[in-house]
Design an enzyme around this catalytic site. Structure first.
Site, PDB file in Angstrom:
ATOM      1  CB  CYS A   1      -0.952  -0.035   1.189  1.00 40.83           C
ATOM      2  SG  CYS A   1      -1.802  -1.616   1.285  1.00 40.83           S
TER       3      CYS A   1
ATOM      4  CG  HIS B   1      -2.514   4.286   4.837  1.00 37.06           C
ATOM      5  ND1 HIS B   1      -2.373   4.093   3.475  1.00 37.06           N
ATOM      6  CD2 HIS B   1      -2.638   3.032   5.371  1.00 37.06           C
ATOM      7  CE1 HIS B   1      -2.399   2.796   3.207  1.00 37.06           C
ATOM      8  NE2 HIS B   1      -2.571   2.125   4.331  1.00 37.06           N
TER       9      HIS B   1
ATOM     10  CE  LYS C   1      -6.476   3.867   1.764  1.00 34.80           C
ATOM     11  NZ  LYS C   1      -5.658   5.056   1.960  1.00 34.80           N
TER      12      LYS C   1
ATOM     13  CG  HIS D   1      -6.431   0.289   0.944  1.00 30.96           C
ATOM     14  ND1 HIS D   1      -5.570   1.099   0.232  1.00 30.96           N
ATOM     15  CD2 HIS D   1      -5.657  -0.330   1.895  1.00 30.96           C
ATOM     16  CE1 HIS D   1      -4.356   0.976   0.719  1.00 30.96           C
ATOM     17  NE2 HIS D   1      -4.384   0.132   1.720  1.00 30.96           N
TER      18      HIS D   1
ATOM     19  CG  PHE E   1       1.164   4.301   7.516  1.00 34.92           C
ATOM     20  CD1 PHE E   1       2.444   4.831   7.608  1.00 34.92           C
ATOM     21  CD2 PHE E   1       0.086   5.087   7.879  1.00 34.92           C
ATOM     22  CE1 PHE E   1       2.648   6.128   8.070  1.00 34.92           C
ATOM     23  CE2 PHE E   1       0.272   6.388   8.339  1.00 34.92           C
ATOM     24  CZ  PHE E   1       1.558   6.912   8.434  1.00 34.92           C
TER      25      PHE E   1
ATOM     26  CG  PHE F   1      -0.128  -5.826   5.184  1.00 37.48           C
ATOM     27  CD1 PHE F   1      -0.440  -5.150   6.352  1.00 37.48           C
ATOM     28  CD2 PHE F   1      -0.986  -6.823   4.742  1.00 37.48           C
ATOM     29  CE1 PHE F   1      -1.588  -5.462   7.075  1.00 37.48           C
ATOM     30  CE2 PHE F   1      -2.142  -7.139   5.451  1.00 37.48           C
ATOM     31  CZ  PHE F   1      -2.440  -6.455   6.617  1.00 37.48           C
TER      32      PHE F   1
END
Lengths: 88, 408
Positions: free
Chosen positions: B165, B303, B332, B337, B394, B396
């Site tokens: 992301c 984010h 979002k 997303h 931010f 994964f």
């Protein structure tokens, strides 16, 4: 399989896989110079022909000699009529 | 070493609201949700989330077949967004091959649909003979970057940032550095991603998706809200044109903003758990890079994906750096997303907000969650002069990114 069926099915592959208009699909059309295919398209042509005709032609040496649409018809005809190109 | 000023002169987007930036902004301005129920996703055993924000592919035949055959959905999104961005920047595509120009287009992975199709063809009989020649080019991790480069005949740096992301914000950061250091004159930067049940599934197994609104799709995701229950995947692509300030001035280009600060860092602690301390470090370092103090930021585009833990950590990090003074919103709720595309798409929308002097609120933020309180949440349209913005991403993998842009 008749010659007409081979032509019809082959032309359908060229229309659907390579977005070539029906009018341009003349037997004498050179598949590279006239129809705009390239070496990667030949891989896709083989896959599409295998699927369409139920044959396995991936390792057929004669594919390398194909230049025109007529060559494709002839190639398929030979394979089908000789019972060659093992069913995939 | 000489350091060039870097400005954004063009923007293009394909999003769940449509195939250009205007459609994206119209959807946001009208407060609409692009999230919908996904028919057929109930066939996937164990998949709890049946909602997504999909984008429609239009006019793909305008891309010649010889180029298009290597493009999965995400590459078509990117090629169209990149072309729009070039046109928006007033750069003649015919001149591109001669320019010192490259691209950095990021994504989590290659085309999800193509990867899935390839395995479906190949695995049942362990037979690769039915795979066509273009499949690999659609599946490879740098598929969007490579396809954009081929389509537009770019001859400079061609890069693909792959940081889930944070991918597209990292791409813009990388382009910023390349232009800043004089290695490239112009860079097309952004990201791309696809909706696919396997993509939503990858978040679903971690219980990070929204599963409680399958029959009320427009009510989710709910960033920072008390009733948020996870993210909703979206798709599309955003691409911006970065170029040297002097070059843009010389050719009388319209300048959206100057990139003045950027940072990316790792949290060093956990692959999937967001971490407030590292977010704080990331934002602070981006501000230091821009040579500004927190009080100079006029708007933070968060984010905030609506996950329970991510939103909480981001809100706490923002509170620590900015207190409750700076308006914060997340986009979002409108478009889901868009993962690797989100940084670029949301930056483009933020630049438009800067241009218009408005801040669009966080859709579906009805009751600010106590664990996300203490920051200046935008819950209704705000009219405000916006000079400097901060964009957060931010990801994964424990990767953070933050970008600062200033009006020129």
């Amino acid at each position: 399989m008749t010659e007409e069926e081979i032509i019809e099915k082959t032309n359908k592959v060229f229309e659907e896989s390579f977005e070539i208009e029906k009018e341009r699909l003349q037997p004498g059309a050179h598949i590279f110079n006239d129809l705009g295919l390239d070496s990667l398209d030949i891989v896709d042509l083989v896959v599409a022909l295998q699927k369409s005709f139920g044959v396995n032609i991936r390792n057929e040496e004669k594919i390398r000699d194909i230049r025109t649409l007529q060559d494709v018809y002839q190639f398929i005809s030979t394979i089908k009529n000789a019972g060659g190109g093992k069913a995939s | 070493m000489k350091s060039n000023r870097v400005v954004i002169t063009g923007a293009g987007a394909v999003s769940p609201f449509g195939c250009d930036v205007e459609a994206l902004m119209a959807g946001i301005e009208q407060g609409r949700s692009a999230v919908r129920f996904m028919e057929g996703w109930d066939q996937y055993i164990g998949l709890r989330s049946h909602v997504a924000a999909t984008a429609e592919i239009k006019d793909e035949r305008a891309i010649p077949r010889q180029k298009r055959r290597f493009m999965g959905r995400m590459s078509i999104f990117s090629a169209q967004a990149a072309e729009q961005a070039l046109v928006d920047a007033g750069i003649d595509p015919a001149m591109v091959p001669q320019m010192k120009m490259g691209c950095a287009i990021g994504s989590t992975m290659g085309s999800a649909k193509s990867i899935n199709d390839a395995f479906e063809i190949m695995l049942p009989h362990k037979d690769i003979s039915q795979l066509n020649s273009s499949m690999f080019f659609q599946c490879m991790s740098h598929t969007a970057a490579a396809n954009v480069a081929q389509y537009l005949e770019l001859t400079g740096y061609i890069m693909a940032t792959s940081a889930a992301c944070a991918s597209s914000l990292q791409a813009i950061g990388a382009g910023y550095d390349l232009v800043r250091l004089g290695r490239q004159d112009v860079m097309l930067c952004g990201g791309s991603e696809e909706v696919h049940p396997t993509v939503t599934g990858s978040f679903d197994v971690l219980m990070a998706t929204s599963a409680g609104f399958n029959h009320a799709p427009s009510k989710t995701p709910r960033p920072f809200d008390r009733d948020r229950d996870g993210l909703v995947c979206g798709e599309g692509s955003g691409v911006v044109v970065l170029e040297k300030y002097e070059r843009a001035i010389k050719r009388n280009a319209r300048i959206y903003a100057e990139i003045t600060g950027y940072n990316t860092n790792g949290n060093g602690s956990h692959v999937s758990q967001s971490n407030r301390e590292s977010m704080v470090r990331c934002m602070k370092q981006a501000l230091r890079d821009a040579g500004i103090v927190p009080g100079e930021i006029d708007y933070i585009n968060a984010h905030a994906t609506a996950t329970l833990q991510g939103d909480k950590e981001e809100a706490e990090a923002i509170k620590e750096v900015f207190g409750a003074s700076v308006p914060v919103s997340s986009l979002k709720g409108y478009i889901g997303h868009t993962l690797g595309a989100s940084g670029a798409i949301e930056l483009i929308a933020s630049l438009r907000m800067m241009q218009r002097g408005v801040i669009y609120p966080t859709l579906n933020l009805e009751n600010i969650s106590p664990d996300c309180a203490g920051i200046n949440h935008v819950t209704a349209l705000v009219t405000k002069n916006i000079e400097v913005i901060l964009k957060n991403c931010f990801a994964f993998g424990g990767i953070n990114a933050a970008l600062v842009c200033r009006k020129v």
